[in-house]
Design a protein around this motif. Structure first.
Motif, mmCIF file in Angstrom:
data_model
loop_
_atom_site.group_PDB
_atom_site.id
_atom_site.type_symbol
_atom_site.label_atom_id
_atom_site.label_comp_id
_atom_site.label_asym_id
_atom_site.label_seq_id
_atom_site.Cartn_x
_atom_site.Cartn_y
_atom_site.Cartn_z
ATOM 1 N N ASP A 523 0.833 -1.202 0.000
ATOM 2 C CA ASP A 523 0.000 0.000 0.000
ATOM 3 C C ASP A 523 0.869 1.255 0.000
ATOM 4 O OD1 ASP A 523 -2.719 1.236 0.333
ATOM 5 O OD2 ASP A 523 -1.779 2.009 2.138
ATOM 6 N N ARG A 524 1.926 1.244 0.799
ATOM 7 C CA ARG A 524 2.821 2.399 0.843
ATOM 8 C C ARG A 524 3.567 2.562 -0.480
ATOM 9 N NH1 ARG A 524 7.728 2.671 5.097
ATOM 10 N NH2 ARG A 524 8.636 1.240 3.560
ATOM 11 N N THR A 525 3.962 1.418 -1.063
ATOM 12 C CA THR A 525 4.673 1.468 -2.336
ATOM 13 C C THR A 525 3.809 2.112 -3.414
ATOM 14 O OG1 THR A 525 6.004 -0.471 -1.825
ATOM 15 C CG2 THR A 525 5.733 0.068 -4.138
ATOM 16 N N VAL A 526 2.557 1.659 -3.499
ATOM 17 C CA VAL A 526 1.659 2.205 -4.517
ATOM 18 C C VAL A 526 1.346 3.667 -4.228
ATOM 19 C CG1 VAL A 526 -0.642 2.011 -5.533
ATOM 20 C CG2 VAL A 526 0.678 -0.055 -5.056
ATOM 21 N N SER A 527 1.073 3.967 -2.962
ATOM 22 C CA SER A 527 0.725 5.343 -2.607
ATOM 23 C C SER A 527 1.883 6.299 -2.859
ATOM 24 C CB SER A 527 0.306 5.410 -1.137
ATOM 25 O OG SER A 527 -0.830 4.611 -0.910
ATOM 26 N N ARG A 528 3.109 5.824 -2.569
ATOM 27 C CA ARG A 528 4.265 6.700 -2.705
ATOM 28 C C ARG A 528 4.756 6.787 -4.149
ATOM 29 N NH1 ARG A 528 9.417 5.067 0.735
ATOM 30 N NH2 ARG A 528 9.487 3.412 -0.837
ATOM 31 N N SER A 529 4.707 5.662 -4.864
ATOM 32 C CA SER A 529 5.302 5.629 -6.202
ATOM 33 C C SER A 529 4.310 5.933 -7.313
ATOM 34 C CB SER A 529 5.932 4.250 -6.452
ATOM 35 O OG SER A 529 6.913 3.963 -5.495
ATOM 36 N N PHE A 530 3.053 5.572 -7.114
ATOM 37 C CA PHE A 530 2.074 5.629 -8.191
ATOM 38 C C PHE A 530 1.265 6.916 -8.072
ATOM 39 C CE2 PHE A 530 -2.101 4.303 -10.013
ATOM 40 C CZ PHE A 530 -1.665 4.040 -11.293
ATOM 41 N N ALA A 591 8.127 9.261 -15.652
ATOM 42 C CA ALA A 591 8.486 10.247 -14.633
ATOM 43 C C ALA A 591 7.297 11.109 -14.233
ATOM 44 C CB ALA A 591 9.622 11.129 -15.153
ATOM 45 N N ARG A 592 6.333 11.297 -15.167
ATOM 46 C CA ARG A 592 5.156 12.116 -14.837
ATOM 47 C C ARG A 592 4.142 11.339 -14.004
ATOM 48 N NH1 ARG A 592 5.438 13.410 -20.390
ATOM 49 N NH2 ARG A 592 3.514 12.222 -20.802
ATOM 50 N N THR A 593 4.162 10.014 -14.084
ATOM 51 C CA THR A 593 3.130 9.200 -13.442
ATOM 52 C C THR A 593 3.625 8.473 -12.195
ATOM 53 O OG1 THR A 593 2.354 8.813 -15.691
ATOM 54 C CG2 THR A 593 1.295 7.546 -13.964
ATOM 55 N N PHE A 594 4.930 8.283 -12.090
ATOM 56 C CA PHE A 594 5.503 7.578 -10.943
ATOM 57 C C PHE A 594 6.520 8.477 -10.251
ATOM 58 C CE2 PHE A 594 3.930 4.245 -13.620
ATOM 59 C CZ PHE A 594 3.501 3.249 -12.744
ATOM 60 N N ASP A 595 6.566 8.365 -8.934
ATOM 61 C CA ASP A 595 7.562 9.098 -8.161
ATOM 62 C C ASP A 595 8.853 8.289 -8.178
ATOM 63 O OD1 ASP A 595 9.070 10.529 -6.433
ATOM 64 O OD2 ASP A 595 7.839 10.170 -4.651
ATOM 65 N N LEU A 596 9.856 8.780 -8.886
ATOM 66 C CA LEU A 596 11.126 8.066 -9.022
ATOM 67 C C LEU A 596 12.201 8.618 -8.085
ATOM 68 C CD1 LEU A 596 11.304 7.729 -12.915
ATOM 69 C CD2 LEU A 596 10.430 6.089 -11.245
ATOM 70 N N GLY A 597 11.827 9.530 -7.201
ATOM 71 C CA GLY A 597 12.811 10.103 -6.299
ATOM 72 C C GLY A 597 13.731 11.080 -7.028
ATOM 73 N N THR A 598 14.910 11.254 -6.492
ATOM 74 C CA THR A 598 15.880 12.171 -7.097
ATOM 75 C C THR A 598 16.473 11.550 -8.360
ATOM 76 O OG1 THR A 598 16.446 13.033 -4.910
ATOM 77 C CG2 THR A 598 18.001 13.470 -6.705
ATOM 78 N N VAL A 599 16.398 12.274 -9.480
ATOM 79 C CA VAL A 599 16.896 11.784 -10.767
ATOM 80 C C VAL A 599 18.145 12.553 -11.152
ATOM 81 C CG1 VAL A 599 16.393 11.437 -13.208
ATOM 82 C CG2 VAL A 599 14.564 11.145 -11.508
ATOM 83 N N THR A 600 19.225 11.797 -11.402
ATOM 84 C CA THR A 600 20.466 12.384 -11.919
ATOM 85 C C THR A 600 20.539 12.091 -13.405
ATOM 86 O OG1 THR A 600 21.562 11.977 -9.792
ATOM 87 C CG2 THR A 600 22.974 12.433 -11.694
#
Length: 853
Positions: A523-530, A591-600
């Motif tokens: 649930d946290r994974t989906v909520s945070r990433s999706f 990148a617009r639909t999922f939270d990928l964190g900090t991107v280098t």
């Protein structure tokens, strides 16, 4: 020794009721263990026979030489072979026939509109091989497919989907294909290979829907001519095969398939059952030990008289062990018969719940009978050893005393030892969780914690029973007070009786906490990433299902209600020599639909030679933006990719990302595993979902869910696992109940005179029954409370250790509602265990009870 044996047998005949609970505990544990072993042997033999019969006409298999295996998956992806090799193979001397074997994913839709299978086992489709000896499937009804759109399906899949010859349905490849069933097939004489489904198509349809381009096959099946052995055939084929292609014997291919089933299913399944057999036998150990300890205490005068008459300590000890051995052998022998019955019952039950247990007689091997018998005898004798030693130490002068009743408390040595064990358990667990993440170190801490709880049980029993029983004085008056005092009489006995239930409750609580934590993690994974509004997914997990059509995401993005629709496909490749799963997608939309964190770096310009990966994987591989990574694909080609972006989180996005343009030259059967959809500003959730569902219906009708619903369905397998765990652990709880009931019965035998006096001074039968039942509930409450605490601690250790040992960030969750249900079940179990002893106590004749010595 003969005299000791005769004495033991005489005692058993005179007091056989005392050992009824012990007999049942050993019987149940041995029966479950024997049933598991017999069932495993039967399944292995059945699959051996099935694969042998199905592939008996195939003498050699030509296939890609190397397989790319992704971590966590036993079966690798092999390079396809060119179907033009069929002509080359057929010209080899000694070859009678050869046929391409085109295979891919294909999921049938049943008459109810739901997909058939896919919940783990693969859903396969391929070309129907016209040579009946080379085809592992045998036509049982109807005819072979002759025109485009005609298929043969295995009979098990047809039954499960309610399909029959002449029906028209949808086959997801993953693009939906309308097919007509013209035949039903069997595999090795069975309706199918376990729950694997198969759809046989014409060769042209198989090449059209299951491969990226015509002329590719998974393998080539070869049949030898008369007088040519399989080894000789392989030797003749080797020189004509191109680099990267190999030939193996049909026997080796069948063995590999058999081993795959054994390693992926049978070994896991039987190991799972054996673990619960071990838990049941561990619980039985406490119940058996308690029974023998009470019996020895009750026979103090009898043993003392034997010592006074000249019996040596060894003879008294041998008599007690002979008694235990007789019970162990009889119960274990009966357990073997019960185990065979369990296996036979499962063989009949499996087909009823949708798992086709292969036909055939039960396979009963010597080891499968000898091992449970030995385990049952050893467990019983080990449990009786300390009471037997105690019996041998009985002094002859004890014959002059009253019958001994165990009023022993907890020693300081026990308290000190338990405290040291607890400290060691805490140190090992915390080190394995917080300092050096290690599942093994955390497991050692868990075992030490269990030992600490058992050792400290008598120390904690007095305080715990006083606290738990305090409300009884107010709620039940004198009856409740007497029940509490009875439970406090012997802390050792109370703790030993409660320990059996404690272990069962602890294991239940452990899996409950771990399951809830897995669901919270998802649930946290989906909520945070999706970050999308809805998820489109195929209802399957594991190897099953066919995925989603790669054409669905572009179709959804063209809707006026949709802003972004990004599909996540899956590929495999070796990255610098290591097999890795690839996420195939549009990185910019990702990148617009999922939270990928900090991107280098940049995800927008990966192109056909760019690669993006997580920070953890980049550190593991020693890669940075601008570096070059060598990717070897399943088709045998190796290409250099430039690392153009490094992102922080993997989870739903995976560890490696490439574009569809980069994957296209190497793809086989393309599909998406998930499509994330984001609606345009101002579009309501209902209107957006309705539009997505309408479009998705044209592509096989996959699931369209909100973000929360997707998280719940992704964790659906966890609830299935917990249901199975609870069902299996019911055996341990039953054995614990038998232990409580047996201990109460023996304890009441000690208190026969006391019970008679209570009845004589005015206690009613109902009050006596209530007193005994509440005593049972207090013992169960002590075991349940300890089990809940231990299970919650072990669950926390397992979650934190798993968190440190993997890339996934686990979330710890305590499911208070479920744990409350476990507590209520434990208390109800105690009340149930006290019913029979309470009835027996209430039926005592008052005068005879008072006159009892």
């Amino acid at each position: 020794m003969n005299a000791a044996l005769r004495l033991s047998l005489t005692s058993l005949r005179a007091h056989r009721r005392r050992f009824a609970g012990t007999f049942l505990a050993v019987f149940l544990g041995v029966a479950f263990l024997a049933g598991t072993l017999v069932m495993g042997d039967t399944l292995r033999a059945s699959f051996d026979s099935m694969f042998g019969e199905a592939t008996s006409g195939t003498d050699a298999v030509v296939r890609g030489a190397d397989a790319i295996t992704v971590p966590g998956e036993a079966q690798g992806v092999r390079r396809p072979v060119d179907t033009s090799l069929v002509g080359v193979v057929e010209r080899v001397p000694g070859v009678a026939a050869a046929a391409p074997n085109i295979q891919g994913a294909g999921q049938l839709v049943g008459t109810d509109g739901r997909p058939v299978g896919g919940q783990g086992p693969p859903t396969l489709a391929g070309n129907w091989i016209t040579d009946p000896r080379l085809n592992p499937y045998r036509l049982a009804e109807g005819r072979v497919p002759a025109r485009s759109g005609e298929v043969v399906v295995n009979r098990g899949a047809a039954k499960k989907g309610g399909l029959k010859i002449g029906d028209t349905t949808t086959l997801r490849t993953p693009d939906p294909v309308r097919v007509t069933i013209v035949g039903l097939a069997t595999f090795g004489g069975q309706d199918g290979m376990a729950q694997v489904t198969f759809t046989g198509m014409t060769r042209a349809d198989a090449e059209k829907y299951l491969t990226a381009e015509p002329g590719r096959a998974a393998s080539i099946q070869v049949r030898a001519g008369p007088g040519v052995s399989q080894r000789e055939l392989v030797r003749r084929l080797a020189p004509v095969l191109p680099e990267g292609v190999e030939a193996i014997t049909g026997q080796q291919s069948a063995q590999e398939n058999d081993d795959m089933v054994s390693s992926q299913f049978l070994t896991l399944f039987t190991t799972f059952l054996l673990v619960f057999s071990g838990v049941a036998l561990l619980v039985a150990t406490f119940s058996i030990h308690n029974t023998f300890a009470i019996v020895v205490a009750q026979r103090t005068r009898e043993n003392a008289l034997l010592r006074a008459l000249g019996a040596a300590r060894g003879q008294v000890r041998a008599a007690a062990l002979a008694e235990a051995c007789a019970v162990a052998v009889a119960a274990s022998a009966a357990g073997l018969v019960g185990g065979i019955g369990i296996a036979a019952g499962l063989q009949a039950l499996f087909p009823a719940v949708g798992f086709p247990f292969p036909d055939g007689d039960l396979v009963i091997k010597t080891l499968s009978m000898a091992l449970p018998l030995a385990v049952g005898v050893v467990v019983c004798l080990a449990s009786a050893l300390l009471p037997a030693v105690r019996a041998g130490r009985t002094a002859p002068l004890a014959a002059l005393r009253e019958t001994a009743v165990d009023h022993s408390g907890a020693s300081r040595i026990r308290a000190a030892a338990g405290t040291l064990l607890g400290a060691a358990a805490l140190a090992a667990a915390l080190t394995g969780v917080l300092v050096t993440p290690s599942v093994w170190l955390a497991g050692l801490g868990a075992l030490l914690a269990l030992a600490s709880f058992v050792v400290l049980g008598p120390v904690a029993a007095t305080t715990a029973v006083r606290l738990l029983g305090a409300p009884l004085d107010r709620l039940r008056g004198v009856t409740g007070g007497l029940a509490r005092r009875n439970a406090l009489r012997s802390p050792k006995r109370t703790a030993a009786t409660a320990s059996a239930l404690m272990i069962g409750v602890a294991v239940v609580s452990l899996f409950t906490v771990f399951g809830a934590s897995l669901k919270a993690t998802m649930d946290r994974t989906v909520s945070r990433s999706f970050a999308g509004d809805v998820a489109v997914s195929a209802p399957s997990f594991g190897a099953g299902g066919s995925g989603l059509s790669p054409r669905l995401a572009p179709a959804l993005e063209r809707l006026s209600e949709v802003d972004t629709a990004v599909g996540l496909g899956r590929g495999v490749a070796e990255v610098d020599g290591r097999g890795r799963a690839l996420t195939v997608t549009d990185p910019a939309a990702l990148a617009r639909t999922f939270d990928l964190g900090t991107v280098t770096g940049s995800l927008r310009d990966l192109g056909s030679d760019g690669l993006a990966l997580t920070r953890a994987e980049a550190d593991r591989q020693g890669l940075h933006t601008g570096d070059t990574a060598r990717l070897t694909f399943a088709d045998g080609r190796t290409e250099n990719f430039t690392v153009k972006a490094v992102y922080g989180q993997s989870e739903l996005a995976g560890d490696y990302v490439i574009t569809r343009a980069a994957w296209a030259p190497h793809r086989a059967q393309d599909s998406d595993r998930l499509i994330a959809v984001t609606f345009k500003h101002g579009v309501s959730a209902d209107a957006g979902r309705a539009a997505v569902r309408t479009t998705a219906a044209r592509y096989g009708n996959p699931q369209v869910q909100t973000r929360d619903a997707y998280a719940q369905s992704s964790a659906g397998g966890i609830d299935m696992m917990l249901t199975l765990v609870y069902a299996l652990l019911a055996l341990a709880v039953v054995i614990a109940l038998l232990g409580i009931a047996n201990t109460l019965t023996l304890a009441l035998h000690e208190r026969t005179r006391e019970l008679g006096l209570l009845r004589a001074v005015g206690q009613t039968r109902a009050q006596l029954r209530a007193m005994v039942r509440w005593e049972s509930v207090l013992v169960a409450a002590f075991g349940t409370a300890g089990g809940l605490g231990l299970g919650a601690f072990l669950g926390w250790v397992l979650v934190r250790a798993s968190d440190g040992a993997s890339d996934t960030a686990f979330a710890f969750a305590l499911p208070f509602a479920r744990l409350a249900v476990v507590a209520l079940v434990g208390l109800a179990a105690g009340a149930l265990a006290g019913v029979r002893p309470a009835r027996r106590a209430a039926r005592l004749d008052v005068l005879r009870a008072i006159g009892t010595e």
